[in-house]
Design a protein around this motif. Structure first.
Motif, PDB file in Angstrom:
ATOM      1  N   THR A  24      38.695  47.860  36.422  1.00  0.00           N
ATOM      2  CA  THR A  24      39.739  46.665  36.852  1.00  0.00           C
ATOM      3  C   THR A  24      38.962  45.252  36.910  1.00  0.00           C
ATOM      4  OG1 THR A  24      41.509  46.061  38.333  1.00  0.00           O
ATOM      5  CG2 THR A  24      39.845  46.818  39.344  1.00  0.00           C
ATOM      6  N   GLU A  33      40.564  43.158  42.535  1.00  0.00           N
ATOM      7  CA  GLU A  33      41.478  43.825  43.551  1.00  0.00           C
ATOM      8  C   GLU A  33      41.358  42.987  45.010  1.00  0.00           C
ATOM      9  OE1 GLU A  33      39.541  47.717  44.209  1.00  0.00           O
ATOM     10  OE2 GLU A  33      37.457  46.773  43.810  1.00  0.00           O
ATOM     11  N   GLN A  34      42.482  43.294  45.419  1.00  0.00           N
ATOM     12  CA  GLN A  34      42.662  42.677  46.810  1.00  0.00           C
ATOM     13  C   GLN A  34      42.249  43.727  47.773  1.00  0.00           C
ATOM     14  OE1 GLN A  34      44.331  39.786  47.779  1.00  0.00           O
ATOM     15  NE2 GLN A  34      44.407  38.922  45.624  1.00  0.00           N
ATOM     16  N   ARG A  51      34.177  52.895  47.274  1.00  0.00           N
ATOM     17  CA  ARG A  51      35.559  53.116  47.009  1.00  0.00           C
ATOM     18  C   ARG A  51      35.648  54.019  46.083  1.00  0.00           C
ATOM     19  NH1 ARG A  51      38.618  48.669  49.088  1.00  0.00           N
ATOM     20  NH2 ARG A  51      40.146  48.685  47.595  1.00  0.00           N
ATOM     21  N   GLU A  95      40.323  38.337  47.401  1.00  0.00           N
ATOM     22  CA  GLU A  95      40.340  38.833  46.028  1.00  0.00           C
ATOM     23  C   GLU A  95      38.883  39.084  45.655  1.00  0.00           C
ATOM     24  OE1 GLU A  95      42.734  38.188  42.182  1.00  0.00           O
ATOM     25  OE2 GLU A  95      42.740  36.653  43.581  1.00  0.00           O
TER      26      GLU A  95
END
Length: 83
Positions: free
Chosen positions: A16, A19-20, A38, A3
């Motif tokens: 955000t 995120e995992q 990403r 995480e």
């Protein structure tokens, strides 16, 4: 699975707070390199890794060379200032 938590302006740039992710990164620096790919927001947030602080499982890491073996949570945040 790790995480990854983002605080302050990192959260704003990435869009955000958490995120995992699946990663094979051996250390924090390699994770940052992976995260930068990403999205444009990630690339912007991690443009200057030296301006970041990182905690591994809620323990402040000494450097970006800190290993990730066994780590379940990585938190990125800007340096704190006193007031």
């Amino acid at each position: 699975m790790i995480e990854v938590l983002y605080f302050a302006w990192l959260r704003e740039r990435i869009g955000t707070g958490a995120e995992q992710i699946e990663t094979t990164a051996p250390d924090v620096a390699a994770l940052i390199a992976e995260l930068k790919t990403r999205s444009p927001g990630h690339a912007l947030a991690f443009a200057d890794p030296g301006a970041l602080r990182v905690a591994l499982d809620q323990e402040l890491a000494d450097s970006l060379a800190a290993p990730l073996a066994g780590v379940r949570e990585v938190a990125f945040f800007p340096p704190m200032t006193g007031g």
